[in-house]
Motif scaffolding. Structure first.
Motif, mmCIF file in Angstrom:
data_model
loop_
_atom_site.group_PDB
_atom_site.id
_atom_site.type_symbol
_atom_site.label_atom_id
_atom_site.label_comp_id
_atom_site.label_asym_id
_atom_site.label_seq_id
_atom_site.Cartn_x
_atom_site.Cartn_y
_atom_site.Cartn_z
ATOM 1 N N ASP A 58 0.834 -1.204 0.000
ATOM 2 C CA ASP A 58 0.000 0.000 0.000
ATOM 3 C C ASP A 58 0.865 1.249 0.000
ATOM 4 O O ASP A 58 0.785 2.074 0.912
ATOM 5 C CB ASP A 58 -0.921 -0.007 1.220
ATOM 6 N N HIS A 115 -0.935 4.679 0.388
ATOM 7 C CA HIS A 115 -1.321 5.110 1.738
ATOM 8 C C HIS A 115 -0.144 5.765 2.441
ATOM 9 O O HIS A 115 -0.297 6.802 3.092
ATOM 10 C CB HIS A 115 -1.824 3.913 2.534
ATOM 11 N N LYS A 152 -7.928 1.684 10.589
ATOM 12 C CA LYS A 152 -7.311 2.817 9.913
ATOM 13 C C LYS A 152 -7.212 4.005 10.858
ATOM 14 O O LYS A 152 -8.174 4.370 11.527
ATOM 15 C CB LYS A 152 -8.120 3.210 8.682
#
Length: 403
Positions: A70, A73, A378
């Motif tokens: 990721d 991110h 998250k």
């Protein structure tokens, strides 16, 4: 491993001597704050991209090891961190904004306020190491507070804790207690760069440390055959390693209290290692603090398994890097410690160099990475540019009215 303060029978981590008064009451249990989701499925995400050694500035020259996939991110967090550099929570003055609140102490990371039978602990963005403040890290206070609250909630089967509530992302309200003037440092590996770290003292020839006999032939970052307790107390402005016998004989703790706190600390660490490994991390070492209520109950206080109080490594690259003589991929502030040690004398220099912005933002990312990896949720980056201090003042004032 932690900000320093003089010893005191009534002390929270990083607080000046005798700054925290005792109270006879504690909450029956910790309650998870409303702004953190307890459901992993509601905001579950794949673990983010692990930061590389090159980004850390460790100078190992190792090929990047990706924990997950990721990178977008990570880039988004780094961009948000750069944008938040001017809105870090460096100082607080809640006593000037919230009626009835009194400033009890300013630690290296936490500022503590009193309100009746409660303490208001505000976790700032200040970054400390080597017994001094090095920088301010965007989102750090929120990460530390929310990481601790997550662990507090999940370790109640091992020990009760002092948490009452969390009215703000950077704030924990707790009951006051008599705090043992001892930090229970638990270690699973021979590592570290500070004067009191296990590798530093072992490399200088020590083979008996805090009552633990260490065999010859150990190398840096090697796993110990069993976890060990290396308690410290405070003198002037730095940690002082002590043996259990010295703690008991000096009257810092009774044998009964010490034995119970030691058992809790070792159990907490073993559980923390288990949870970390399930999520691809190694909990290398950490520290715990405990307080005692008037009825004799020993409670966990301060913080739990945060990247400030703990050292974490990436699990899947540890063996290969250890065998190659490379530093493990760390998910804590160790790389920033190493940068300062390589660029100055952080213990003796009156003025330290300013931490590079890229390292500051990298540390912000690693703290968030750790939170998301451990909790499988998250991290909520603040969506507004409202000054953090104004938000905290408003939320604390409202919370205290409802206590």
């Amino acid at each position: 491993m932690s900000p320093s303060a003089p010893p005191s029978a009534l002390r929270l981590r990083g607080l000046p001597k005798a700054s925290v008064p005792a109270s006879s009451s504690f909450p029956p249990s910790a309650r998870f704050p409303h702004h953190l989701s307890m459901s992993a499925s509601s905001s579950r995400r794949p673990p983010p991209l692990a930061a590389t050694a090159a980004a850390a500035g460790t100078g190992s020259g190792a090929s990047p090891s990706l924990l997950a996939a990721d990178p977008g991110h990570r880039d988004a967090v780094l961009l948000a961190a750069r944008g938040a550099m001017a809105n870090c929570l460096g100082e607080t003055s809640l006593h000037l904004a919230v009626p009835g609140l009194r400033l009890a102490a300013k630690g290296k990371v936490r500022d503590v306020y009193e309100s009746g039978e409660h303490l208001v602990l505000v976790t700032t963005d200040r970054q400390s190491a080597f017994d001094r403040v090095l920088a301010s890290i965007p989102f750090k206070g929120q990460v530390l507070n929310e990481t601790s609250l997550w662990w507090f909630d999940r370790t109640r089967h091992i020990t009760p804790n002092a948490v009452v509530s969390s009215p703000d992302k950077n704030v924990t309200i707790a009951k006051r207690c008599s705090v043992f003037p001892v930090e229970f440092v638990v270690r699973g590996y021979v590592t570290g760069s500070t004067d009191t770290s296990l590798w530093t003292v072992y490399n200088k020839g020590a083979r008996n440390y805090c009552g633990n006999v260490l065999r010859d032939g150990l190398v840096k970052n090697q796993k110990l055959s069993a976890n060990i307790l290396t308690p410290t107390t405070k003198a002037a402005d730095h940690d002082v390693p002590v043996t259990p016998e010295e703690i008991i004989n000096s009257g810092l703790m009774s044998k009964e209290d010490f034995d119970e706190a030691r058992s809790k600390a070792l159990s907490l660490f073993a559980y923390g290692q288990e949870v970390a490994l399930e999520n691809g991390l190694i909990l290398v070492d950490t520290k715990y603090e405990f307080g005692k209520t008037a009825d004799g109950t020993i409670m966990l206080i301060d913080e739990v398994h945060t990247p400030d109080s703990s050292r974490y490594w990436i699990a899947d690259s540890y063996e290969e890097r250890f065998s190659s003589g490379l530093e493990p991929e760390n998910v804590d502030k160790e790389f920033l410690r190493l940068w300062f040690k390589n660029n100055c004398n952080p213990y003796e220099d009156a003025v330290l160099p300013e931490a590079p912005e890229e390292l500051v933002c990298e540390l912000a990312w690693r703290y968030i990475f750790l939170f998301e990896t451990i909790t499988n949720t998250k991290f909520e980056i603040p969506k507004t540019q409202e000054p953090i201090h104004e938000r905290i003042s408003r939320n604390v004032a409202q919370a205290l009215q409802n206590l």
